[in-house]
Design a protein around this motif. Structure first.
Motif, PDB file in Angstrom:
ATOM      1  N   VAL A 151       0.868  -1.172   0.000  1.00  0.00           N
ATOM      2  CA  VAL A 151       0.000   0.000   0.000  1.00  0.00           C
ATOM      3  C   VAL A 151       0.906   1.224   0.000  1.00  0.00           C
ATOM      4  CG1 VAL A 151      -1.813   1.263   1.209  1.00  0.00           C
ATOM      5  CG2 VAL A 151      -1.783  -1.243   1.261  1.00  0.00           C
ATOM      6  N   SER A 152       0.956   1.919  -1.120  1.00  0.00           N
ATOM      7  CA  SER A 152       1.898   3.014  -1.297  1.00  0.00           C
ATOM      8  C   SER A 152       1.479   4.252  -0.515  1.00  0.00           C
ATOM      9  CB  SER A 152       2.011   3.367  -2.785  1.00  0.00           C
ATOM     10  OG  SER A 152       2.887   4.457  -2.976  1.00  0.00           O
ATOM     11  N   ALA A 153       2.471   4.988  -0.025  1.00  0.00           N
ATOM     12  CA  ALA A 153       2.235   6.281   0.629  1.00  0.00           C
ATOM     13  C   ALA A 153       2.529   7.382  -0.382  1.00  0.00           C
ATOM     14  CB  ALA A 153       3.135   6.426   1.853  1.00  0.00           C
ATOM     15  N   GLY A 154       1.498   8.070  -0.832  1.00  0.00           N
ATOM     16  CA  GLY A 154       1.657   9.143  -1.812  1.00  0.00           C
ATOM     17  C   GLY A 154       1.255  10.484  -1.223  1.00  0.00           C
ATOM     18  N   VAL A 181       6.140   2.808   1.597  1.00  0.00           N
ATOM     19  CA  VAL A 181       4.856   2.110   1.666  1.00  0.00           C
ATOM     20  C   VAL A 181       4.487   1.927   3.126  1.00  0.00           C
ATOM     21  CG1 VAL A 181       5.152   0.894  -0.526  1.00  0.00           C
ATOM     22  CG2 VAL A 181       5.957  -0.168   1.598  1.00  0.00           C
ATOM     23  N   LEU A 182       3.208   1.652   3.358  1.00  0.00           N
ATOM     24  CA  LEU A 182       2.759   1.333   4.713  1.00  0.00           C
ATOM     25  C   LEU A 182       3.207  -0.082   5.065  1.00  0.00           C
ATOM     26  CD1 LEU A 182      -0.871   2.754   4.495  1.00  0.00           C
ATOM     27  CD2 LEU A 182       1.155   3.878   5.379  1.00  0.00           C
ATOM     28  N   PRO A 183       3.508  -0.365   6.333  1.00  0.00           N
ATOM     29  CA  PRO A 183       3.969  -1.705   6.714  1.00  0.00           C
ATOM     30  C   PRO A 183       2.913  -2.771   6.441  1.00  0.00           C
ATOM     31  CG  PRO A 183       4.383  -0.118   8.477  1.00  0.00           C
ATOM     32  CD  PRO A 183       3.486   0.557   7.486  1.00  0.00           C
ATOM     33  N   SER A 184       3.335  -3.915   5.935  1.00  0.00           N
ATOM     34  CA  SER A 184       2.435  -5.057   5.790  1.00  0.00           C
ATOM     35  C   SER A 184       2.640  -6.063   6.911  1.00  0.00           C
ATOM     36  CB  SER A 184       2.653  -5.747   4.442  1.00  0.00           C
ATOM     37  OG  SER A 184       3.956  -6.290   4.373  1.00  0.00           O
ATOM     38  N   ALA A 185       3.732  -5.918   7.650  1.00  0.00           N
ATOM     39  CA  ALA A 185       4.014  -6.745   8.819  1.00  0.00           C
ATOM     40  C   ALA A 185       4.891  -5.923   9.759  1.00  0.00           C
ATOM     41  CB  ALA A 185       4.719  -8.045   8.434  1.00  0.00           C
ATOM     42  N   THR A 186       4.748  -6.147  11.044  1.00  0.00           N
ATOM     43  CA  THR A 186       5.467  -5.350  12.028  1.00  0.00           C
ATOM     44  C   THR A 186       6.971  -5.572  11.965  1.00  0.00           C
ATOM     45  OG1 THR A 186       3.541  -5.388  13.492  1.00  0.00           O
ATOM     46  CG2 THR A 186       5.646  -4.857  14.500  1.00  0.00           C
ATOM     47  N   CYS A 187       7.397  -6.790  11.655  1.00  0.00           N
ATOM     48  CA  CYS A 187       8.820  -7.128  11.763  1.00  0.00           C
ATOM     49  C   CYS A 187       9.686  -6.406  10.738  1.00  0.00           C
ATOM     50  CB  CYS A 187       9.025  -8.635  11.645  1.00  0.00           C
ATOM     51  SG  CYS A 187       8.562  -9.329  10.042  1.00  0.00           S
ATOM     52  N   PHE A 238      -0.945  -2.921   6.858  1.00  0.00           N
ATOM     53  CA  PHE A 238      -1.863  -2.666   5.752  1.00  0.00           C
ATOM     54  C   PHE A 238      -1.521  -3.584   4.588  1.00  0.00           C
ATOM     55  CE2 PHE A 238      -1.287   1.059   8.313  1.00  0.00           C
ATOM     56  CZ  PHE A 238      -2.559   1.580   8.461  1.00  0.00           C
ATOM     57  N   ARG A 239      -2.549  -4.159   3.988  1.00  0.00           N
ATOM     58  CA  ARG A 239      -2.336  -5.055   2.854  1.00  0.00           C
ATOM     59  C   ARG A 239      -3.462  -4.900   1.837  1.00  0.00           C
ATOM     60  NH1 ARG A 239      -0.690 -10.741   5.980  1.00  0.00           N
ATOM     61  NH2 ARG A 239       1.189  -9.903   7.006  1.00  0.00           N
ATOM     62  N   ASN A 240      -3.081  -4.734   0.586  1.00  0.00           N
ATOM     63  CA  ASN A 240      -4.057  -4.858  -0.486  1.00  0.00           C
ATOM     64  C   ASN A 240      -4.443  -6.330  -0.598  1.00  0.00           C
ATOM     65  OD1 ASN A 240      -4.367  -2.197  -1.552  1.00  0.00           O
ATOM     66  ND2 ASN A 240      -2.334  -2.357  -2.454  1.00  0.00           N
ATOM     67  N   GLU A 241      -5.712  -6.614  -0.612  1.00  0.00           N
ATOM     68  CA  GLU A 241      -6.187  -7.988  -0.706  1.00  0.00           C
ATOM     69  C   GLU A 241      -7.168  -8.104  -1.877  1.00  0.00           C
ATOM     70  OE1 GLU A 241      -5.046 -10.383   1.033  1.00  0.00           O
ATOM     71  OE2 GLU A 241      -4.508  -9.740   3.069  1.00  0.00           O
ATOM     72  N   THR A 242      -7.365  -9.326  -2.337  1.00  0.00           N
ATOM     73  CA  THR A 242      -8.332  -9.545  -3.418  1.00  0.00           C
ATOM     74  C   THR A 242      -9.759  -9.352  -2.936  1.00  0.00           C
ATOM     75  OG1 THR A 242      -8.331 -11.923  -2.926  1.00  0.00           O
ATOM     76  CG2 THR A 242      -6.795 -11.129  -4.629  1.00  0.00           C
ATOM     77  N   HIS A 243      -9.988  -9.560  -1.628  1.00  0.00           N
ATOM     78  CA  HIS A 243     -11.300  -9.320  -1.047  1.00  0.00           C
ATOM     79  C   HIS A 243     -11.127  -9.086   0.444  1.00  0.00           C
ATOM     80  CE1 HIS A 243     -10.692 -13.550  -0.013  1.00  0.00           C
ATOM     81  NE2 HIS A 243     -11.620 -13.389   0.926  1.00  0.00           N
ATOM     82  N   TYR A 244     -12.164  -8.526   1.070  1.00  0.00           N
ATOM     83  CA  TYR A 244     -12.135  -8.258   2.500  1.00  0.00           C
ATOM     84  C   TYR A 244     -13.340  -8.932   3.143  1.00  0.00           C
ATOM     85  CZ  TYR A 244      -8.675  -4.844   1.060  1.00  0.00           C
ATOM     86  OH  TYR A 244      -7.562  -4.247   0.510  1.00  0.00           O
TER      87      TYR A 244
END
Length: 287
Positions: free
Chosen positions: A76-79, A106-112, A138-144
């Motif tokens: 998830v890009s930070a623009g 980008v926003l983190p997709s995992a804390t580590c 944050f993660r882009n997903e195919t569905h929520y």
């Protein structure tokens, strides 16, 4: 002010702001906070100090970890808006459709990831290093899907860097902790080997993983994975020049908890959020 005239939140329905987004009501918020407090027990057992990771991650840093090669869809890009459109926005213009300038983050997709990038070029010593952190991911997903799959969520992690044996022990103790806490909370979890997110699926590391699984997920009865224990071998140690004294590039492992997913699992197991919160409080009181 007459507080008796204030509308009770219980009379208000908190609506979802959009797909993959949710506002937790007070009961679910108490569940999330209480569960995170309980899950920090692993950090206490392992003497892992609490830190706060960065809110953004460099795309250059993640590229060196093969993040985009393995997960081109998740980032998830930070623009930001460029200076040429600011006057229009300040005059009441609509931001809809306006281009965003890339920031290189980008926003983190995992804390580590933020913790690992912060340790680049360091020596964690012969005894290794442990850290604990929780952050919004944050993660882009195919569905929520409700609390099971969100665009933004809280992830609690306990990370270890050090020796090969230390990384294996960290993974094992993490798995024991997951099952112990699940038992106290009345949760039935299934443990299964899972695809490791840190290796190219077509590479030699992936073939090695098939012989020696390095990631296990713990799932609720409906299939929702709520925790994982991961070994990364010395992948991050090599890529980020993190050493473990005379042992060379550090081996690493982490234990990760998706906190909203634990809230989902508790409601699934106990029927309502209120009953789940009662069970959580009883588990904490009995510890």
């Amino acid at each position: 002010m007459n507080t008796s005239s204030i509308t009770a939140l219980s009379d208000i329905e908190l609506k979802s702001p959009g797909a993959g987004l949710i506002t937790l009501d007070p009961v679910r918020t108490a569940l999330l906070r209480g569960l995170d407090d309980l899950l920090t027990g692993l950090a206490a057992q392992l003497s892992a100090p609490e830190v706060v990771g960065p809110p953004l991650l460099s795309v250059d840093g993640l590229a060196r970890l093969d993040f985009f090669r393995n997960f081109p869809h998740l980032g998830v890009s930070a623009g930001r808006f460029g200076p040429d459109v600011l006057d229009g926005l300040a005059s009441g213009g609509s931001p809809q459709g306006l281009p965003l300038q890339p920031t290189g983050h980008v926003l983190p997709s995992a804390t580590c990831y933020g913790l690992l990038l912060s340790l680049e070029g360091t020596d964690v010593g012969e005894d290794g290093l442990r850290l604990s952190a929780a952050g919004r991911c944050f993660r882009n997903e195919t569905h929520y899907d409700g609390l099971r799959r969100l665009w933004g969520f809280h992830m609690r992690e306990v990370l270890y860097l050090g020796t090969k044996d230390g990384a294996t022990e960290h993974q094992a103790r993490g798995g024991e902790f997951v099952q112990e806490v699940a038992g106290r909370l009345g949760l039935t979890l299934t443990r299964a080997a899972a695809d490791d997110p840190f290796y190219d699926n077509g590479g030699s590391r992936a073939r090695l993983m098939a012989l020696d699984p390095v990631k296990y997920e713990y799932s609720a009865p409906d299939g929702t994975a709520i925790a994982s224990v991961n070994r990364h071998r010395n992948f991050f140690g090599e890529r980020l020049s993190i050493r473990a004294g005379s042992h060379g590039p550090a081996y690493s492992s982490c234990v990760a908890f998706g906190v909203e997913r634990w809230v989902h699992a508790m409601i699934l197991a106990h029927g309502t959020a209120e009953q789940a919160l009662e069970r959580l409080r009883a588990a904490v009181a009995g510890s």
